[in-house]
Design a protein around this motif. Structure first.
Motif, mmCIF file in Angstrom:
data_model
loop_
_atom_site.group_PDB
_atom_site.id
_atom_site.type_symbol
_atom_site.label_atom_id
_atom_site.label_comp_id
_atom_site.label_asym_id
_atom_site.label_seq_id
_atom_site.Cartn_x
_atom_site.Cartn_y
_atom_site.Cartn_z
ATOM 1 N N LYS A 835 0.829 -1.211 0.000
ATOM 2 C CA LYS A 835 0.000 0.000 0.000
ATOM 3 C C LYS A 835 0.862 1.259 0.000
ATOM 4 O O LYS A 835 0.587 2.223 -0.735
ATOM 5 C CB LYS A 835 -0.920 -0.012 1.225
ATOM 6 N N LYS A 836 1.946 1.252 0.808
ATOM 7 C CA LYS A 836 2.838 2.414 0.852
ATOM 8 C C LYS A 836 3.561 2.616 -0.472
ATOM 9 O O LYS A 836 3.699 3.738 -0.963
ATOM 10 C CB LYS A 836 3.849 2.257 1.990
ATOM 11 N N LEU A 837 4.030 1.507 -1.076
ATOM 12 C CA LEU A 837 4.697 1.607 -2.372
ATOM 13 C C LEU A 837 3.744 2.158 -3.432
ATOM 14 O O LEU A 837 4.111 3.020 -4.243
ATOM 15 C CB LEU A 837 5.209 0.233 -2.808
ATOM 16 N N ALA A 838 2.501 1.646 -3.427
ATOM 17 C CA ALA A 838 1.511 2.081 -4.415
ATOM 18 C C ALA A 838 1.199 3.559 -4.249
ATOM 19 O O ALA A 838 1.117 4.314 -5.226
ATOM 20 C CB ALA A 838 0.247 1.242 -4.280
ATOM 21 N N GLU A 839 1.035 4.011 -2.998
ATOM 22 C CA GLU A 839 0.729 5.424 -2.754
ATOM 23 C C GLU A 839 1.879 6.330 -3.193
ATOM 24 O O GLU A 839 1.674 7.391 -3.773
ATOM 25 C CB GLU A 839 0.447 5.638 -1.261
ATOM 26 N N GLN A 840 3.099 5.877 -2.964
ATOM 27 C CA GLN A 840 4.262 6.706 -3.284
ATOM 28 C C GLN A 840 4.538 6.780 -4.779
ATOM 29 O O GLN A 840 4.994 7.805 -5.288
ATOM 30 C CB GLN A 840 5.493 6.159 -2.545
ATOM 31 N N TYR A 841 4.207 5.713 -5.514
ATOM 32 C CA TYR A 841 4.570 5.657 -6.936
ATOM 33 C C TYR A 841 3.360 5.631 -7.888
ATOM 34 O O TYR A 841 3.492 5.242 -9.051
ATOM 35 C CB TYR A 841 5.491 4.457 -7.196
ATOM 36 N N GLY A 842 2.215 6.051 -7.401
ATOM 37 C CA GLY A 842 1.061 6.223 -8.286
ATOM 38 C C GLY A 842 0.403 4.940 -8.759
ATOM 39 O O GLY A 842 -0.021 4.863 -9.917
ATOM 40 N N GLY A 843 0.325 3.969 -7.889
ATOM 41 C CA GLY A 843 -0.335 2.725 -8.268
ATOM 42 C C GLY A 843 -1.394 2.341 -7.264
ATOM 43 O O GLY A 843 -1.860 3.170 -6.481
ATOM 44 N N LYS A 844 -1.786 1.076 -7.259
ATOM 45 C CA LYS A 844 -2.750 0.593 -6.274
ATOM 46 C C LYS A 844 -2.506 -0.893 -6.038
ATOM 47 O O LYS A 844 -1.972 -1.603 -6.893
ATOM 48 C CB LYS A 844 -4.179 0.831 -6.732
ATOM 49 N N GLY A 845 -2.928 -1.362 -4.874
ATOM 50 C CA GLY A 845 -2.746 -2.768 -4.551
ATOM 51 C C GLY A 845 -3.019 -3.030 -3.096
ATOM 52 O O GLY A 845 -3.370 -2.131 -2.338
ATOM 53 N N GLY A 846 -2.885 -4.272 -2.700
ATOM 54 C CA GLY A 846 -3.142 -4.646 -1.328
ATOM 55 C C GLY A 846 -3.059 -6.140 -1.159
ATOM 56 O O GLY A 846 -2.684 -6.870 -2.076
ATOM 57 N N GLY A 847 -3.417 -6.614 0.020
ATOM 58 C CA GLY A 847 -3.361 -8.044 0.309
ATOM 59 C C GLY A 847 -3.292 -8.284 1.792
ATOM 60 O O GLY A 847 -3.492 -7.382 2.611
#
Length: 874
Positions: A835-847
């Motif tokens: 989630k942090k990576l997605a927020e920082q680099y303009g993406g989305k995801g989770g698990g």
């Protein structure tokens, strides 16, 4: 008086009083998206009440099959709890379409009950709408004491078929079953919702039409619609205290006693369960018979719901196996003489019910355990409600309709977190939430205008492909017009037509219209009703005018191709029943000029040998050059004699019976060849699954079969040339090539794994350490999601205690997977890392905490991997 005799007596009484006896329509309403099922006797006469349609009678009487298990008129929740409510029932009725009104309707009802059925006058009560002084006065005139006439409000004495449509005040005739029935309270009186005062007949004085916005307008002709539940009058005539003790239910309950080893009448909870089961198996049997299959929405969902509800009640009385399919046999024994199609279709009905039982019972036991465990936990903590996520889990994972969970919750004195359930359901809105929505096609305004003009046509297309006809009316843009000019399109209605209208799976005819002042092409023909065809035309020269006498010519080549394919579907139906079994039933078809599509009931795919046998049987019957004959018969007589009725067809009282040799007899209104030899040949192109329990075959005949064979020959020849192999050795050569490719593919995979293992070693050596945990990041080129997960598994097996984050890129898209070893889950979460990576680099995801996945732009993947250690420090 037995139920069969009651039916006959009722219909004969009104027939003797100049009413036309009309057969029950299908449970599926025709062109009425406002209704899930036919829920009253008047449904098939709706257009007569609205003065849209004309028929050859102004008085009618019926015994109509009805279902109330969805929509506004839904008795499902009361079934079993009372002795009088049902999902499926039969409605005896008499109708007047602008002929007689209140005086005669009341007089007929009183005469039948008093003089023919000889009911005890002292036990009958009458209700009227609170403002209907006229009806009250008429009842007094026929001999009802004023103290026996009760005035009630709109809820009880104003009837409507749905939220819109014909409606009006009504008068109900009730029968007092006695003080020992129902609530047994001293104040019990007419209007009490217990079982004591049984409504046996409702006389509706149809005076109004309610619009969608609630506006009431007077109908052109005041009419009469009455309904008497057969189950209820049978209860009284047979001296029983409830419908379930009549001959319509008692054989079902006796069979259920054998299956469950319970005895009806000894325990109220057991009795309720047995009533629910007996009712629901009747409903399911007739709904399936009319062509509905269990599904996730609409009518199919209602069917699934009542079957699963019955199964759950079966478990409550100790039945742990499939049993409803067996119980349906008792229903057929009772009803088969009156509805012969339900007996003919019984093998199919059994397969559908048994298939649904098997699928549900697989998950029911597990779901019940999950429910019981949650309830135990909820109660141990003092909770009072079933949480929304559990309701959703039971619904989505274990197939529990929400109302079943609600019933179980009520039994456990728990409420339902419906808001939480709706939130969980939001991502799957396409699922039907209450089974109350139905996709349907309403009457087109232009077609309604034609029906109001009493337009009818004589179809002569069985005998000739050319005819002269008079233009009765024309419609353009849903408006009646006097003429159509060159270049315009519209719908034309003739008094006589050789053009076949699309129906029963057969496509429409095309052709030409040649008039005194213009010409047109017929591009579509729609069956508005049995004798009303709308011809969609485009004027190519001059104009067509109302009243013109025109010459109509059908496209002969299209008709011949369609007829070949249609007769072939009947041969295919016979062949499939021969090869697979009598349970096979046609459930749909498409018959075109160049191909045919045939849907049928079967519960597994066909083996090559079965397909070959089927194809051979059809071709044998073609080569035998058998005569194809037709005759007109009364529908019930034809079905009783063994003619097969098809689910997709809507039949009138008079039907067309198609016979091929001495082996195929089906009701069919389509066009056919005169001899099977005209079909030429038959070839199956494909076979596959359409839905659970339904398979589809696509096939070609005649010239289409020749083209199909030529196409396959060309493919073989082309592969032969490409592989430099003789045609008869192509299969061997292709298998060899595939084997070589598999070997090379396995070798490539092995090499990739070696390369990845080498890169993992490098990544592990370069791993950073955070709070005693190894942080391994790695870029894997040209990888899939599964490849990334495998890499994280390799890393975790290698280090045991670590955080692994790996990524890949495909053009502009990037993917990253994070995994955390079990010993670090108290400190780190894979889902939070992604989630942090997605927020920082303009993406989305989770698990979850152990493994998670996300997507970010491809050009940022390597930068994201480098920043993992910094993110863990935040």
């Amino acid at each position: 008086m037995k139920s069969n005799e009651i039916r006959k007596t009722f219909l004969k009484f009104f027939s003797d009083n100049d009413h036309t006896v009309v057969s029950s329509s299908s449970l599926l309403p025709e062109k009425d998206p406002t209704l899930l099922f036919v829920n009253a006797g008047m449904v098939q006469f709706k257009n007569l009440f609205l003065d849209i349609e004309k028929r050859d009678y102004v008085r009618a009487t019926t015994c109509q099959k009805c279902v109330r298990a969805g929509g506004k008129h839904n008795d499902l929740d009361n079934v079993g709890k009372t002795l009088r409510h049902h999902t499926f029932f039969e409605m005896l009725g008499n109708f007047s379409f602008g002929d007689y009104f209140k005086d005669d309707a009341i007089a007929y009802a009183w005469k039948l009950l008093k003089d023919v059925f000889r009911l005890d006058e002292d036990r009958m009560w009458i209700t009227v709408y609170k403002d209907d002084d006229e009806a009250a006065l008429i009842w007094k005139k026929v001999g009802i004491r004023e103290d026996r006439i009760v005035r009630l409000g709109e809820k009880d004495n104003f009837w409507s078929m749905g939220d819109e449509g014909p409606c009006g005040p009504c008068s109900e005739i009730l029968y007092d079953l006695g003080e020992n029935v129902g609530c047994r309270q001293p104040a019990c009186a007419v209007g009490c919702d217990c079982d004591r005062f049984l409504e046996i007949w409702n006389l509706v004085f149809m005076e109004f039409e309610r619009s969608r916005d609630g506006q009431m307008t007077k109908l052109p002709r005041p009419s009469i619609d009455t309904g008497m539940g057969l189950e209820r009058i049978a209860c009284i005539m047979q001296g029983k205290l409830g419908n379930y003790e009549t001959d319509l239910f008692s054989p079902v309950l006796r069979r259920l006693e054998d299956i469950s080893r319970s005895v009806y009448g000894e325990n109220e909870k057991t009795d309720t369960a047995m009533r629910v089961i007996a009712d629901h198996v009747r409903g399911a049997t007739f709904v399936i018979n009319d062509g509905v299959l269990p599904s996730k929405e609409g009518r199919g969902y209602v069917l699934r719901r009542i079957l699963r509800r019955a199964l759950r009640y079966g478990k409550k009385i100790g039945i742990e196996k499939e049993f409803l399919y067996d119980l349906s046999g008792a229903v057929v024994d009772i009803m088969g003489d009156v509805y012969p199609d339900v007996r003919n279709n019984h093998p199919y009905i059994v397969r559908v019910i048994k298939g649904e039982e098997e699928r549900f019972l697989e998950t029911l036991n597990t779901g019940m355990r999950v429910y019981d465990e949650f309830v135990k936990e909820i109660k141990s903590k003092g909770g009072k409600a079933i949480p929304g996520d559990l309701i959703y889990k039971l619904y989505d994972t274990y197939g529990f309709p929400v109302d079943i969970t609600a019933e179980m919750a009520a039994e456990d004195s728990l409420s339902m977190d419906t808001a939480g359930f709706e939130k969980s359901l939001e991502e799957q809105k396409e699922r039907s939430r209450a089974g109350s929505r139905i996709k349907g096609e309403a009457w087109a305004e232009g077609h309604v205008a034609a029906l109001r003009d009493d337009v009818r046509n004589d179809f002569v297309g069985y005998k000739t492909l050319e005819a002269d006809g008079v233009i009765l009316t024309m419609v353009r843009d849903e408006q009646v017009v006097e003429q159509l000019d060159e270049g315009e399109e519209g719908e034309v209605f003739f008094d006589c037509t050789p053009f076949y209208a699309e129906s029963g799976g057969q496509v429409e005819d095309e052709g030409l219209v040649d008039g005194p002042s213009g010409k047109a092409v017929v591009i579509n023909v729609i069956k508005v009703k049995q004798d009303v065809f709308a011809h969609k035309v485009k004027v190519t020269m001059g104009s067509l005018k109302r009243g013109d006498r025109v010459h109509l010519v059908v496209d002969k080549e299209k008709r011949k191709g369609v007829s070949r394919n249609h007769t072939a579907t009947h041969l295919l139906h016979y062949a499939l029943r021969t090869v697979l079994g009598e349970h096979v039933k046609q459930s749909g078809s498409l018959v075109e000029k160049d191909r045919l599509r045939f849907d049928f009931t079967h519960f597994q795919g066909l083996a090559d040998e079965e397909l070959h046998k089927t194809e051979d049987i059809v071709n044998e019957k073609i080569m035998e050059s058998l005569n194809v004959t037709t005759e007109e018969r009364q529908r019930e007589d034809a079905i009783r004699e063994g003619a097969t009725a098809l689910f997709e067809e809507k039949y009138g009282d008079t039907v067309r019976v198609l016979r091929i040799g001495d082996f195929s007899t089906e009701l069919c209104g389509g066009t056919h060849v005169k001899n099977t030899g005209e079909i030429g040949s038959f070839s199956i192109v494909s076979e596959g699954s359409l839905a659970y329990g339904v398979r589809r075959i696509e096939a070609v005949t005649g010239k289409g079969a020749v083209r199909h064979k030529r196409k396959l020959d060309n493919i073989v020849k082309h592969i032969s040339r490409l592989s430099n192999t003789e045609p008869d050795r192509v299969l061997e050569r292709v298998e060899g090539i595939i084997g070589e490719l598999n070997t090379k593919s396995n070798e490539i995979e092995r090499l990739k794994e070696e390369i990845i293992a080498h890169r993992v070693e490098e990544a592990v050596k370069n791993a950073e350490e955070k709070n005693g945990a190894k942080v391994v990041t790695m870029y894997v080129p040209d990888a899939k999601a599964d490849d990334l997960r495998k890499v994280t598994d390799i890393i975790r097996n290698r280090l045991k205690s670590c955080i692994a984050v790996v990524g890949t890129r495909e053009e502009t898209k990037g993917m990253v997977v994070a995994a955390v070893s079990k010993d670090l889950l108290s400190t780190y979460s894979a889902g939070k890392i992604i989630k942090k990576l997605a927020e920082q680099y303009g993406g989305k995801g989770g698990g979850g905490p152990q493994i998670a996945q996300g997507g970010i732009p491809g050009d940022k993947i390597k930068a994201a991997l480098k920043s993992v250690a910094d993110i863990l420090s935040d």
